[in-house]
Design an enzyme around this catalytic site. Structure first.
Site, mmCIF file in Angstrom:
data_model
loop_
_atom_site.group_PDB
_atom_site.id
_atom_site.type_symbol
_atom_site.label_atom_id
_atom_site.label_comp_id
_atom_site.label_asym_id
_atom_site.label_seq_id
_atom_site.Cartn_x
_atom_site.Cartn_y
_atom_site.Cartn_z
ATOM 1 N N ASP A 55 4.621 -15.056 -30.955
ATOM 2 C CA ASP A 55 5.436 -13.940 -30.465
ATOM 3 C C ASP A 55 4.595 -12.677 -30.438
ATOM 4 O O ASP A 55 4.681 -11.831 -31.334
ATOM 5 C CB ASP A 55 6.674 -13.775 -31.368
ATOM 6 C CG ASP A 55 7.618 -14.952 -31.234
ATOM 7 O OD1 ASP A 55 7.744 -15.495 -30.122
ATOM 8 O OD2 ASP A 55 8.235 -15.350 -32.243
ATOM 9 N N LYS A 107 14.561 -20.627 -23.094
ATOM 10 C CA LYS A 107 16.024 -20.697 -23.310
ATOM 11 C C LYS A 107 16.807 -20.427 -22.029
ATOM 12 O O LYS A 107 17.603 -19.482 -21.947
ATOM 13 C CB LYS A 107 16.448 -19.683 -24.381
ATOM 14 C CG LYS A 107 15.773 -19.866 -25.735
ATOM 15 C CD LYS A 107 16.383 -18.925 -26.751
ATOM 16 C CE LYS A 107 15.809 -19.111 -28.131
ATOM 17 N NZ LYS A 107 14.420 -18.628 -28.270
ATOM 18 N N LEU A 108 16.591 -21.278 -21.035
ATOM 19 C CA LEU A 108 17.228 -21.043 -19.735
ATOM 20 C C LEU A 108 18.743 -21.188 -19.821
ATOM 21 O O LEU A 108 19.256 -22.099 -20.471
ATOM 22 C CB LEU A 108 16.662 -22.018 -18.694
ATOM 23 C CG LEU A 108 15.150 -21.984 -18.495
ATOM 24 C CD1 LEU A 108 14.754 -22.991 -17.417
ATOM 25 C CD2 LEU A 108 14.650 -20.595 -18.132
ATOM 26 N N HIS A 109 19.437 -20.297 -19.144
ATOM 27 C CA HIS A 109 20.900 -20.318 -19.127
ATOM 28 C C HIS A 109 21.354 -19.629 -17.839
ATOM 29 O O HIS A 109 21.306 -18.406 -17.738
ATOM 30 C CB HIS A 109 21.434 -19.573 -20.365
ATOM 31 C CG HIS A 109 22.916 -19.672 -20.526
ATOM 32 N ND1 HIS A 109 23.590 -19.082 -21.564
ATOM 33 C CD2 HIS A 109 23.859 -20.298 -19.796
ATOM 34 C CE1 HIS A 109 24.883 -19.338 -21.464
ATOM 35 N NE2 HIS A 109 25.072 -20.070 -20.389
ATOM 36 N N ASP A 110 21.774 -20.426 -16.846
ATOM 37 C CA ASP A 110 22.205 -19.877 -15.552
ATOM 38 C C ASP A 110 23.010 -20.964 -14.869
ATOM 39 O O ASP A 110 23.345 -21.981 -15.505
ATOM 40 C CB ASP A 110 20.958 -19.459 -14.732
ATOM 41 C CG ASP A 110 21.259 -18.344 -13.734
ATOM 42 O OD1 ASP A 110 22.319 -18.411 -13.068
ATOM 43 O OD2 ASP A 110 20.438 -17.422 -13.611
ATOM 44 N N ILE A 111 23.309 -20.817 -13.601
ATOM 45 C CA ILE A 111 24.065 -21.871 -12.920
ATOM 46 C C ILE A 111 23.165 -23.105 -12.772
ATOM 47 O O ILE A 111 21.927 -22.993 -12.758
ATOM 48 C CB ILE A 111 24.603 -21.395 -11.549
ATOM 49 C CG1 ILE A 111 23.460 -20.966 -10.633
ATOM 50 C CG2 ILE A 111 25.613 -20.266 -11.725
ATOM 51 C CD1 ILE A 111 23.916 -20.697 -9.199
ATOM 52 N N PRO A 112 23.770 -24.309 -12.708
ATOM 53 C CA PRO A 112 22.973 -25.549 -12.724
ATOM 54 C C PRO A 112 21.853 -25.575 -11.685
ATOM 55 O O PRO A 112 20.721 -25.961 -11.997
ATOM 56 C CB PRO A 112 24.017 -26.632 -12.456
ATOM 57 C CG PRO A 112 25.290 -26.068 -13.011
ATOM 58 C CD PRO A 112 25.221 -24.592 -12.742
ATOM 59 N N ASN A 113 22.132 -25.143 -10.464
ATOM 60 C CA ASN A 113 21.116 -25.198 -9.407
ATOM 61 C C ASN A 113 19.900 -24.340 -9.770
ATOM 62 O O ASN A 113 18.753 -24.780 -9.649
ATOM 63 C CB ASN A 113 21.740 -24.735 -8.086
ATOM 64 C CG ASN A 113 20.745 -24.801 -6.950
ATOM 65 O OD1 ASN A 113 20.215 -25.867 -6.639
ATOM 66 N ND2 ASN A 113 20.475 -23.660 -6.339
ATOM 67 N N THR A 114 20.148 -23.138 -10.255
ATOM 68 C CA THR A 114 19.049 -22.222 -10.598
ATOM 69 C C THR A 114 18.239 -22.764 -11.771
ATOM 70 O O THR A 114 17.005 -22.722 -11.763
ATOM 71 C CB THR A 114 19.623 -20.828 -10.947
ATOM 72 O OG1 THR A 114 20.376 -20.378 -9.831
ATOM 73 C CG2 THR A 114 18.533 -19.837 -11.272
ATOM 74 N N THR A 150 19.546 -19.431 -34.852
ATOM 75 C CA THR A 150 19.524 -19.418 -36.321
ATOM 76 C C THR A 150 19.723 -18.006 -36.890
ATOM 77 O O THR A 150 19.854 -17.840 -38.092
ATOM 78 C CB THR A 150 18.202 -20.010 -36.846
ATOM 79 O OG1 THR A 150 17.131 -19.474 -36.069
ATOM 80 C CG2 THR A 150 18.194 -21.506 -36.736
ATOM 81 N N GLY A 181 7.156 -18.583 -37.064
ATOM 82 C CA GLY A 181 6.574 -17.378 -36.478
ATOM 83 C C GLY A 181 6.003 -16.468 -37.539
ATOM 84 O O GLY A 181 4.887 -16.668 -38.022
HETATM 85 O O1 C5P Z 1 9.294 -15.271 -36.866
HETATM 86 P P1 C5P Z 1 10.208 -16.434 -36.966
HETATM 87 O O2 C5P Z 1 9.670 -17.562 -37.821
HETATM 88 O O3 C5P Z 1 11.625 -16.052 -37.326
HETATM 89 O O4 C5P Z 1 10.237 -17.003 -35.472
HETATM 90 C C1 C5P Z 1 11.117 -18.006 -35.051
HETATM 91 C C2 C5P Z 1 10.898 -18.265 -33.598
HETATM 92 O O5 C5P Z 1 11.806 -19.269 -33.168
HETATM 93 C C3 C5P Z 1 11.124 -17.060 -32.682
HETATM 94 O O6 C5P Z 1 10.153 -17.137 -31.642
HETATM 95 C C4 C5P Z 1 12.513 -17.254 -32.134
HETATM 96 O O7 C5P Z 1 12.652 -16.754 -30.813
HETATM 97 C C5 C5P Z 1 12.626 -18.783 -32.115
HETATM 98 N N1 C5P Z 1 13.974 -19.327 -32.211
HETATM 99 C C6 C5P Z 1 14.829 -19.060 -33.273
HETATM 100 N N2 C5P Z 1 16.078 -19.608 -33.311
HETATM 101 C C7 C5P Z 1 16.487 -20.415 -32.326
HETATM 102 C C8 C5P Z 1 15.632 -20.689 -31.252
HETATM 103 C C9 C5P Z 1 14.371 -20.129 -31.236
HETATM 104 O O8 C5P Z 1 14.451 -18.352 -34.188
HETATM 105 N N3 C5P Z 1 17.678 -20.996 -32.405
#
Ligand code: C5P
Length: 237
Positions: free
Chosen positions: A10, A61-68, A119, A210
């Site tokens: 990130d 994390k795609l989220h849109d209409i199915p075609n797109t 999360t 991360g």
């Molecule tokens: O820094 P950290 O360990 O919290 O990073 C977690 C990574 O996982 C981030 O890039 C975040 O966008 C991603 N992520 C998340 N929870 C989700 C999906 C993805 O924390 N449900």
């Protein structure tokens, strides 16, 4: 079932990302490229990290209409990534469109997984703001079942939910779990967290880590610690 540690890169620029990965003494961790880096550096960063032989989870994390979503999944799959994702909230129809789009290309297809509930989200927020009153574990299991029915390979969920997802969707259905913290590190904005060792015991297949690695004074050492705790002694990568 392959288990691995995925390092969430990130960062706001390609340069910072490459400088960070240069500190891994020649090791090539499985990396995650999320929205920040992809929107800043574009497909070029994916191509560069592939040239450097990293496996890549493209977390848009795609989220849109199915075609797109279907058409976008096709474009992203052609970058040659190992794993990508869509939001389960987009419905089974949207996830199925994404999965079917992957069958239209030649070559190996990436793993396709669904985001369940982030999360960072708490039960209280889900109830008060999203008007979802079921317990979060049930929501996650339902979204996982939907993802499996749509032909996806697994879900992103909290390590706390990994065992429940496997119980409902089977041992081969992948659980990719962020929200990982060492026993002695800061939670930050994450809420449903576990240590790498706890995630292993819960049956997570991949942990996404991360800030405990990107923010460490010695990232390679933090990565090694993560691998040791998650994969067990002697299975460092
Ligand atoms: O820094 P950290 O360990 O919290 O990073 C977690 C990574 O996982 C981030 O890039 C975040 O966008 C991603 N992520 C998340 N929870 C989700 C999906 C993805 O924390 N449900």
């Amino acid at each position: 079932m392959p288990k691995d540690v995925i390092v969430a890169c990130d960062f706001p620029t390609a340069e910072e990302t490459l400088r960070f990965l240069d500190r891994f003494d020649g090791r090539r961790p499985f990396v995650k490229i999320g929205m920040e880096l992809f929107y800043a550096a574009g497909p070029e960063i994916v191509k560069e990290l592939r040239r450097r032989q990293h496996r890549i989870f493209l977390d848009l994390k795609l989220h849109d209409i199915p075609n797109t979503v279907g058409r976008t999944v096709r474009v992203l799959a052609d970058l040659g990534v190992e794993m990508m994702n869509v939001h389960a909230l987009g419905t089974v129809r949207m996830m199925r469109a994404a999965r079917e789009a992957l069958d239209t290309g030649g070559g190996p297809r990436p793993l396709l997984i669904a985001v369940t509930q982030l999360t960072s989200i708490t039960q209280e927020e889900m109830e008060a703001e999203l008007l979802i009153s079921a317990p979060i574990e049930e929501v996650v299991k339902t979204y996982a079942r939907n993802a499996r029915d749509a032909g996806l390979d697994g879900v992103v969920c909290s390590p706390r939910e990994a065992a429940g997802v496997h119980a409902v969707c089977g041992a081969d259905f992948l659980t990719v779990t962020p929200g990982i913290r060492f026993a002695d590190s800061e939670a930050g904005d994450q809420r449903r967290i576990m240590t790498p060792a706890q995630a292993r015991r819960e049956g997570s297949d991949y942990i996404v880590v991360g800030r405990p690695i990107t923010g460490a004074s010695d990232p390679a050492e933090a990565y090694t610690r993560c691998c040791r705790e998650f994969l067990g002694e002697g299975r460092e990568i």
